[in-house]
Every structure is written in structure tokens, then in C-alpha cells.
Write a protein that holds these residues in place. Structure first.
Motif, mmCIF file in Angstrom:
data_model
loop_
_atom_site.group_PDB
_atom_site.id
_atom_site.type_symbol
_atom_site.label_atom_id
_atom_site.label_comp_id
_atom_site.label_asym_id
_atom_site.label_seq_id
_atom_site.Cartn_x
_atom_site.Cartn_y
_atom_site.Cartn_z
ATOM 1 N N TYR A 222 -5.003 10.161 -10.039
ATOM 2 C CA TYR A 222 -4.572 10.206 -8.640
ATOM 3 C C TYR A 222 -4.990 8.918 -7.956
ATOM 4 O O TYR A 222 -6.147 8.529 -7.978
ATOM 5 N N GLN A 223 -4.031 8.220 -7.338
ATOM 6 C CA GLN A 223 -4.291 6.898 -6.752
ATOM 7 C C GLN A 223 -3.537 6.783 -5.424
ATOM 8 O O GLN A 223 -2.471 6.186 -5.345
ATOM 9 N N PRO A 224 -4.081 7.354 -4.352
ATOM 10 C CA PRO A 224 -3.381 7.311 -3.065
ATOM 11 C C PRO A 224 -3.433 5.920 -2.436
ATOM 12 O O PRO A 224 -4.304 5.106 -2.758
ATOM 13 N N LYS A 225 -2.521 5.665 -1.534
ATOM 14 C CA LYS A 225 -2.536 4.410 -0.790
ATOM 15 C C LYS A 225 -3.503 4.553 0.378
ATOM 16 O O LYS A 225 -3.429 5.506 1.145
ATOM 17 N N GLN A 226 -4.419 3.610 0.511
ATOM 18 C CA GLN A 226 -5.451 3.665 1.538
ATOM 19 C C GLN A 226 -5.022 2.873 2.778
ATOM 20 O O GLN A 226 -4.165 1.985 2.686
ATOM 21 N N PRO A 227 -5.593 3.183 3.938
ATOM 22 C CA PRO A 227 -5.220 2.450 5.162
ATOM 23 C C PRO A 227 -5.566 0.967 5.103
ATOM 24 O O PRO A 227 -4.924 0.150 5.758
ATOM 25 N N ILE A 228 -6.581 0.613 4.335
ATOM 26 C CA ILE A 228 -6.936 -0.796 4.104
ATOM 27 C C ILE A 228 -7.049 -0.993 2.600
ATOM 28 O O ILE A 228 -7.659 -0.175 1.900
ATOM 29 N N PHE A 229 -6.454 -2.058 2.087
ATOM 30 C CA PHE A 229 -6.579 -2.358 0.668
ATOM 31 C C PHE A 229 -7.997 -2.845 0.394
ATOM 32 O O PHE A 229 -8.401 -3.906 0.867
ATOM 33 N N TYR A 230 -8.754 -2.056 -0.334
ATOM 34 C CA TYR A 230 -10.138 -2.404 -0.650
ATOM 35 C C TYR A 230 -10.238 -2.604 -2.158
ATOM 36 O O TYR A 230 -9.974 -1.667 -2.935
ATOM 37 N N SER A 231 -10.619 -3.775 -2.585
ATOM 38 C CA SER A 231 -10.698 -4.097 -4.002
ATOM 39 C C SER A 231 -12.129 -3.960 -4.504
ATOM 40 O O SER A 231 -13.011 -4.739 -4.113
ATOM 41 N N HIS A 232 -12.381 -2.990 -5.373
ATOM 42 C CA HIS A 232 -13.687 -2.888 -6.012
ATOM 43 C C HIS A 232 -13.905 -4.046 -6.992
ATOM 44 O O HIS A 232 -15.042 -4.398 -7.287
ATOM 45 N N THR A 233 -12.796 -4.616 -7.496
ATOM 46 C CA THR A 233 -12.928 -5.776 -8.387
ATOM 47 C C THR A 233 -13.630 -6.922 -7.663
ATOM 48 O O THR A 233 -14.513 -7.585 -8.219
ATOM 49 N N LYS A 279 -6.639 -13.455 -6.861
ATOM 50 C CA LYS A 279 -5.482 -12.884 -6.198
ATOM 51 C C LYS A 279 -5.526 -11.361 -6.271
ATOM 52 O O LYS A 279 -5.966 -10.787 -7.264
ATOM 53 N N LEU A 280 -5.049 -10.735 -5.204
ATOM 54 C CA LEU A 280 -5.082 -9.279 -5.110
ATOM 55 C C LEU A 280 -3.693 -8.704 -5.325
ATOM 56 O O LEU A 280 -2.702 -9.228 -4.798
ATOM 57 N N TYR A 281 -3.623 -7.622 -6.103
ATOM 58 C CA TYR A 281 -2.361 -6.944 -6.353
ATOM 59 C C TYR A 281 -2.567 -5.442 -6.191
ATOM 60 O O TYR A 281 -3.616 -4.899 -6.568
ATOM 61 N N ASN A 282 -1.552 -4.766 -5.662
ATOM 62 C CA ASN A 282 -1.634 -3.308 -5.570
ATOM 63 C C ASN A 282 -1.129 -2.686 -6.863
ATOM 64 O O ASN A 282 -0.787 -3.400 -7.826
ATOM 65 N N ALA A 283 -1.052 -1.366 -6.897
ATOM 66 C CA ALA A 283 -0.679 -0.665 -8.126
ATOM 67 C C ALA A 283 0.741 -0.987 -8.575
ATOM 68 O O ALA A 283 1.062 -0.881 -9.756
ATOM 69 N N GLU A 284 1.601 -1.377 -7.634
ATOM 70 C CA GLU A 284 2.988 -1.713 -7.978
ATOM 71 C C GLU A 284 3.148 -3.172 -8.396
ATOM 72 O O GLU A 284 4.247 -3.615 -8.717
ATOM 73 N N GLY A 285 2.059 -3.945 -8.380
ATOM 74 C CA GLY A 285 2.130 -5.346 -8.764
ATOM 75 C C GLY A 285 2.457 -6.283 -7.629
ATOM 76 O O GLY A 285 2.662 -7.475 -7.845
ATOM 77 N N LYS A 295 -8.300 -8.386 8.755
ATOM 78 C CA LYS A 295 -7.902 -8.227 10.159
ATOM 79 C C LYS A 295 -7.721 -6.750 10.509
ATOM 80 O O LYS A 295 -8.035 -6.313 11.622
ATOM 81 N N LYS A 296 -7.196 -5.958 9.550
ATOM 82 C CA LYS A 296 -7.076 -4.516 9.781
ATOM 83 C C LYS A 296 -8.458 -3.906 10.023
ATOM 84 O O LYS A 296 -8.634 -3.046 10.890
ATOM 85 N N LEU A 297 -9.441 -4.350 9.213
ATOM 86 C CA LEU A 297 -10.811 -3.858 9.386
ATOM 87 C C LEU A 297 -11.324 -4.191 10.786
ATOM 88 O O LEU A 297 -11.939 -3.344 11.454
ATOM 89 N N HIS A 298 -11.094 -5.417 11.252
ATOM 90 C CA HIS A 298 -11.546 -5.817 12.587
ATOM 91 C C HIS A 298 -10.892 -4.959 13.679
ATOM 92 O O HIS A 298 -11.532 -4.626 14.688
#
Length: 418
Positions: A222-233, A279-285, A295-298
Motif C-alpha cells: 500500500y503506497q498512498p499519495k501524501q500531501p507533501i512528497f517526503y523522501s526517506h532516501t 533527483k526525486l521521482y514518485n512511484a510513477e517515475g 514550499k508546501k511545508l512552509h
């Protein structure tokens, strides 16, 4: 027709036995990745030395593969026999006795080594996307379910063709002898065929229903889309930020808390742009703009990076929960992380390599019980387990070489269920 029916009656048990055997093999088809996670991951990693040796390529060090199979099923017996490789591994790892797995077959053991030996194989990245994380790669190369299914269909078709050929030859022979041959019953009206098809469909439906019911309520991957993209990497991997910095209370409490906006702002009051990380990529590439996510965090924090002041319009981030156990299940993070010395990655996977977090394990009762049966308790210098005096004495007197969670009541129903 009577002869035709006798052939069907003779052939039917064999066909059912063949199909049953094939379906049994399909259900038990080896998945090296799943077996590794269930049986080996608590003490081994494919490429790193943990409690035991790294498993990638380890099978090549055993000249006799039968002895390797015996070692996995009962290492004590192989050591006692004096087999050089077994004795060397035993001595190298401080004479820690490996857990015995008598239930594993040769094929299952080979599937595990196939998975670890292929671990880390890079895949070609798609356009605009990163290379697939090898640690999340499916171990489809060890799953023979499709092969067994195809073989079953082929053998069934061959058997039916042979049955029809036999019937036609018998018919020609009887016509030559002048016997009266009744008109054959069409296959769609033949009771034997109908019964056989019904039994096969019943078996398939039962298996599908069982597998579907088994997975109810489980949300592995299960991998929902979060309100802010947070990279644990970036955070846990590249910058080596401890899990406990963000997920406070994990060492002392039941829950691993979700970090508040203030925790994030401890760093991001000063870090207002994403310029130096990978570089950051989401699950869809799709490539992600790290600066836009900051900026979303701010905005959530109500913070103006230009004036370096809060405007009082902050609000909590509505993170989507990923890991969620049923209400009737008791789980205490501190008991596992603090007392049990369990690493976060045991249950959550290699979180430091995840761009977007997903649920790594199915968190089923069987998954937890297997872990309790196989995980060795770290008694040394651990005051939490000081009350188990008998086990300490047995370890000191070498009556036992290790203590599993099961031995201290870890599989009792009331431990996890209210």
C-alpha cells in the motif's frame, strides 16, 4: 459405450490425482523472496554480515549441495558430522547455533539462494524515471506457479486426446467384427466429463476463494499519495537522519509518532531549497521538484522564509497513515525497538532507500508468529530480560545456545490479543 465408460472410470482417478498434484505444487510453488523474509531476514542479509554471514554467493562455498541443504535443516547435525565448511562457519560466527528449519525442502532452499544471488541486479530506468529499486524487486524468477499451470493444462489435453483416440480405435475394431455400436454421447452431455469439469472448477474456485479471504484486510505494498512528497532516501539514507529523531516516543511508548510540523521546521527554517540531493521521482517515475515540496511545508507551518517569521496561519499536515493494525491486535514499539533491539527495517523494509514509503510486510498474524518463533532474544547486557533467570543459567551452563521469543511466551494468544 460401456467400454468407453470403463475407460473414463479408469482414467478419472488418475486425472484427478494429476490435477491435485499440480495444484498442490502451484500453491506451494517456491517464492525465494518470501521465504528469505520469513526464515532468514532476522539473522541474514543478502550482501551484509549480520548475526550470520551474507547469503549472496554463500552456496558457492559448499562443494556438496546436499550438505548445504542438510545444514539449513539441521546445522547441529552437520557440525557434529565434522563437515569442514559447516565447522568453519560455526567457528567464524562465535559458535552461534543457526536455527533449524526441518520443514524446508531442497527446492525451497534453492529458491532462497536463487533470490539472494540475484539480489541487487539493476534494471534499466524508464524515460524520465529512476532505476527500479533492486531491494523491492519481485522474486518472480523463483515462482513456478505459471509453469505448473501450463503443464497441467497440456497434460490434461494430451490425456483427453489419447482417450478419444482409444475410443475411436475400439469403435473401428467393433465395427470390423460386425458388432452394433450405439451412437456416442456428446461430451457436453457425458456425465463423467461433466462431473470431472465440475470437480476441477470447484477446486479452482475453492483455491481462489481461500487466497482472496486470506488477503482480506492486508495492505502489503500500500503506497498512498501524501500531501507533501517526503523522501526517506534523502533524509534517512543520504543525510543519515535517525528514525528516532522524527518518530519520537518509539523507544519509550507504544506508538511511533508521526512528526509534527515543528519537527520538520527544525531543519527547514534554514533549508529552504532542494539543490544538492539526488533527483526525486514518485512511484510513477515522474520527477519531483524538491524546492516546491519544501514550499508546501512552509505553507503548512505558516512560515515566511523571506522574513523568517511565522504568520500564525499554520496547520497540521494531513499525512495518510500507511501501517495500521486491527483494533484487537496489541503491538508495542518500545518492547520491540528498545527491549528486543529490533531494527526498523525488519518490519518496514529498507526504509532508507524508499522515495515514497509503502507497506513492506503484510503484517499478518502468521508473519508475526513466524518472526517470534525464529528471532533470538538478545539476552546479553539487556536488563529487560534479567527476570528470566532459568534461561540465563541454561545459557551459562550451555544447556541451550539461544533463546527465541517463542520460548519466553511470544506466541501465546494473550500477548497480542486483548
Amino acid at each position: 459405450m460401456i467400454y468407453h465408460r470403463s475407460i473414463v472410470r479408469s482414467f478419472l482417478p488418475g486425472l484427478l490425482l494429476l490435477i491435485s498434484f499440480s495444484f498442490a505444487n502451484s500453491v506451494l510453488a517456491q517464492d525465494g523472496k518470501a521465504l528469505f523474509q520469513q526464515k532468514c531476514a532476522s539473522c541474514h542479509a543478502p550482501e551484509k554480515v549480520l548475526i550470520g554471514p551474507a547469503l549472496k554467493g554463500a552456496d558457492a562455498n559448499w562443494e556438496d549441495r546436499a550438505q548445504l541443504h542438510n545444514w539449513v535443516r539441521n546445522s547441529a547435525a552437520v557440525i557434529k558430522s565434522g563437515y569442514p565448511r559447516a565447522v568453519a562457519v560455526f567457528n567464524q560466527f562465535n559458535k552461534i547455533q543457526m536455527t533449524a528449519f526441518p520443514e524446508l525442502s531442497d527446492a525451497q532452499i534453492d529458491a532462497i539462494f536463487t533470490y539472494v544471488n540475484n539480489f541487487g541486479a539493476a534494471t534499466t530506468p524508464g524515460p524520465g524515471g529512476p532505476a527500479e529499486d533492486p531491494n523491492l524487486k519481485k522474486a518472480s524468477d523463483s515462482d513456478n506457479t505459471l509453469l505448473y499451470g501450463i503443464l497441467t493444462i497440456i497434460l490434461a489435453v494430451i490425456a483427453l486426446i489419447l482417450l478419444q483416440v482409444n475410443s475411436n480405435l475400439r469403435k473401428l475394431s467393433e465395427e470390423k467384427d460386425g458388432q452394433t455400436i450405439p451412437e456416442p454421447v456428446p461430451f457436453y452431455r457425458n456425465k463423467a466429463y461433466i462431473a470431472t469439469a465440475a470437480i476441477i472448477l470447484f477446486m479452482i474456485a475453492g483455491w481462489l476463494i481461500f487466497k482472496g479471504a486470506e488477503g482480506l484486510g492486508r495492505e502489503k505494498n500500500y503506497q498512498p499519495k501524501q500531501p507533501i512528497f517526503y523522501s526517506h532516501t534523502v533524509h534517512a539514507g543520504v543525510n543519515q537522519i535517525s528514525c528516532l529523531y522524527c518518530h519520537g516516543n518509539t523507544m519509550e511508548g507504544k506508538q511511533a509518532n508521526i512528526p509534527s510540523v515543528n519537527i520538520c521546521m527544525n531543519c527547514h527554517m534554514g533549508i529552504t531549497e532542494y539543490t544538492k540531493g539526488p533527483k526525486l521521482y514518485n512511484a510513477e517515475g515522474k520527477e519531483i521538484d524538491g524546492t516546491a515540496e519544501i514550499k508546501k511545508l512552509h505553507e503548512y507551518a505558516g512560515y515566511d522564509p523571506a522574513t523568517k517569521k511565522y504568520n500564525g496561519k499554520g496547520k497540521p499536515i494531513e499525512w495518510v497513515r500507511i501501517h495500521n493494525l486491527p483494533d484487537h491486535v496489541y503491538f508495542n514499539h518500545s518492547q520491540h525497538v528498545n527491549a528486543g533491539k529490533v531494527q526498523c527495517q525488519t518490519c518496514h523494509g529498507e526504509i532508507q532507500k524508499m522515495g515514497e514509503v509503502k507497506q513492506f510486510a503484510d503484517l499478518s498474524m502468521g508473519w508475526c508468529v513466524n518472526c517470534h518463533r525464529e528471532t533470538k532474544v538478545q539476552f546479553a547486557d539487556n536488563k529487560f530480560y534479567s527476570i528470566y533467570e532459568k534461561f540465563h543459567e541454561d545459557l551459562k551452563n550451555k544447556k541451550i545456545d539461544s533463546v527465541t521469543v517463542e520460548m519466553i511466551g511470544g506466541t501465546e494468544c494473550q500477548k497480542c490479543h486483548y
